[in-house]
Design an enzyme around this catalytic site. Sequence first.
Site, PDB file in Angstrom:
ATOM      1  N   THR A 286       0.835  -1.199   0.000  1.00 52.41           N
ATOM      2  CA  THR A 286       0.000   0.000   0.000  1.00 52.41           C
ATOM      3  C   THR A 286       0.866   1.245   0.000  1.00 52.41           C
ATOM      4  OG1 THR A 286      -0.100   0.364   2.410  1.00 52.41           O
ATOM      5  CG2 THR A 286      -1.679  -1.199   1.459  1.00 52.41           C
ATOM      6  N   ASP A 287       0.363   2.303  -0.622  1.00 52.70           N
ATOM      7  CA  ASP A 287       0.971   3.599  -0.355  1.00 52.70           C
ATOM      8  C   ASP A 287       0.766   3.878   1.132  1.00 52.70           C
ATOM      9  OD1 ASP A 287       2.195   6.055  -0.589  1.00 52.70           O
ATOM     10  OD2 ASP A 287       0.983   6.714  -2.288  1.00 52.70           O
ATOM     11  N   TRP A 288       1.567   4.758   1.681  1.00 53.25           N
ATOM     12  CA  TRP A 288       1.583   4.963   3.124  1.00 53.25           C
ATOM     13  C   TRP A 288       0.253   5.587   3.578  1.00 53.25           C
ATOM     14  CZ3 TRP A 288       5.169   2.337   1.425  1.00 53.25           C
ATOM     15  CH2 TRP A 288       6.258   1.905   2.169  1.00 53.25           C
TER      16      TRP A 288
END
Length: 810
Positions: free
Chosen positions: A228-230
Amino acid sequence: MDFKNIISKMTLEEKCSLLSGEGNFTTKAVKRLGIPSMFLSDGPHGIRKQEGAADHLGLNASRPATCFPTAATVANSWDEGLAEEIGKMLGEEAAAQGVSVLLGPALNMKRSPLCGRNFEYFSEDPYLAGKIAAAYIRGIQSKGVAACPKHFAANNQETLRMHNDSVVDERTFREIYLTAFEIAVKEGNPLAIMSAYNRINGVYANENKKLLSDILVDEWGFSGIVVTDWGASNDWVEGIAAGSHLEMPATDGNSDRELADAVRSGKISEELLDKRVEEYLKVLFATIIPENTPDFDKRAHHAFAMKAAEESIVLLKNENGILPLKKGAKVAVIGDFADKPRYQGAGSSLVNPTFLEEPLNALKSAGIDVIGFEGGFLRNGGKDEAKKAAAVELAKRAEIVLYYMGLDELNETEGMDRTHMRIRQNQIDVLEAVAKENPNVIAVLCGGAPFETPWWGLVKGAVHGYLGGQAGAAAMARILAGKANPSGKLAETWPLRYEDTPAFNFYPGTECTSEYREALYIGYRYYLTAKIPVRFPFGFGLSYTSFEYSDLKADAKSVEVTVKNTGNFAGAEIVQVYVSKKGGEVFRPEEELKAFAKVWLEAGESKRISIALDDKAFRYFNVVTGKYEIEGGTYEIRVGASSTDIRLCAEVKVNGTAAPCPYKANEIPSYYSGKISNVSTYEFENLLGRHVPESKWDRTKLLGRNDTVSQLCYAKSPLARLAHKIILNRKNKMEQKGTPDLNILFIYNIPFRGIAKMMGGAVDMAMVDALLEIVNGHFFKGAAHLISAFVKRGKAAKETARKLANAGRE
């Protein structure tokens, strides 16, 4: 390694723990089974491994690393070999710093010039972006480090990026927004890919099974992990079910417990969980960095960063051969950017460079006779008559003026889109005053995205270095001095004005959705089809020499052409191959880039080159058959020096797949004409095949998990509205100051559920729900629930810690 055997020895809690972070950039280990942790790090054009407490926004200092030119810059080189070498050096530096996964390259499409993160992206064209990205990936992974291309997918604005829903038709999604990723995956074979923040047609990217499993794995053959993106995980259980593997950053076990509970309740099977763990372990053990990995050669990498910047510089204007500078010419240098160079953007990609070339020193080292320097203007706007007057006086004494101008830091940053395409007016005011006294002005431009150029007639020469990295200033000096011949060509169109851009009426989405009504017509695909004049076409770039094309031969598989250097300088030409189909049943842009090659030639030399046409040359995505098809008939192969400078053409016959045309031209006339600046809802819905979702927030509803801090102004609670005023005031002050404050930008745009994902586990979803009760006007009830949720979270965390500590003994 027998991963299934290892997994069979793991407890449920251990399995779940492996699929989420331990810190901001590390994963959890299971030491009793010999499973190490993994270190992930930004960024696309340089390693950003932070010292001390790490954060996603790049606020804390990072270890020194080579700051290579940004993606927007390197794309102008059109050189896959160059990109692969940069990738190798990025991989080498990542390994030297103990980084197993490098979070890049970033290859989202440049849908609009206003996207604040365009400097991190390659192009408005998916073929070019995909080819360059695949080269980076091959280079990075040749050093035992996993590349993680991002942000998958349709993540094309910074405004409300964690909340926005990209409403896009299936054909456009496939042909424009997925093709670059398809090429990157199939030709680069990345070990990881990053899911984006946004929703795509109502479904969050990280929960989108069609995207992460059906397309990425089943169609493209991806065998790595999805990260995932952060803070991009909305529902981690749904993410695992869809095909995601690693939630970042750490939530102190909150997500692990949600996942374990879902397995126990039967919401997802333990067999699926085991599959995700096995896929993760394969990548983890493939990217273990040896402890004795040597450091990298900082000087050699700096030298190559200069070479990369040099080959990416674009010569845009050269009236009367004003460039290269004549030896001994008296040169005045004006502009604040010559004192403090802009060489990278702001945000999570921010690199702490090992060295930094300064323009004034670089110009002198290149043998240019600099008679003086004046800043001329205030970098972040505003008038300074004394600076302006000093610049004019200096210009009077010079034969040539090098005027350093461009976009400042606030115009290009993660978390914020531009609101217009102009540069600061004070830069133009000083340019006008200088040019009035000395007409021999050469604009030296900086910035990672196009800007308007109403002042173009004031300069005789212009050269653009984009954001050239730590050695960009030295590369620019070599070009100006004639020690190198510019060979870059624009990887994006420069419009005359923002109002001419295809998404002008639709970008950005400011509330619920972003409607991609322009469909296929982004960048040159629009300008050429709708016959909109531009400042610089896609693929444009001048040289100190000239090239001649001859003897074109083409069929459906390849193109052959002879290119001759007819000038007096050695140089490189970028041969571009476009495909056009007239009178087809299926609507298409006027032409599309389908192949390219960069050829180096000595003065007077000629070469015969052959360029392959691959499976993407004639295809289109058919929304009826649900797959790529080919419309049979005659196609025109156009070979040239830019999208508008076509030198030779040939017709080829192509066999089709006989698929039915999925459209009725009378229902979507704008798309058949390419004139899409004001597409009606009726036409867009016909293209979508469904109703367009509501684009505006319902201000009568209570705020929920996926609403954002920016919506607090509509909250029932006076305290919440006051908090909004305070945050908005800080944001406005930041904009007035001209320096990006990424904390404020992130907070203002974050959805409430992001609080649970970005605070290291100090807050869980139950606490977020309690906070929302307070925000929605139930202060005492919400406060009571907040305290209760806090206590429950603490007890659950202790129980999880106990189970993990006793794993294998109970």
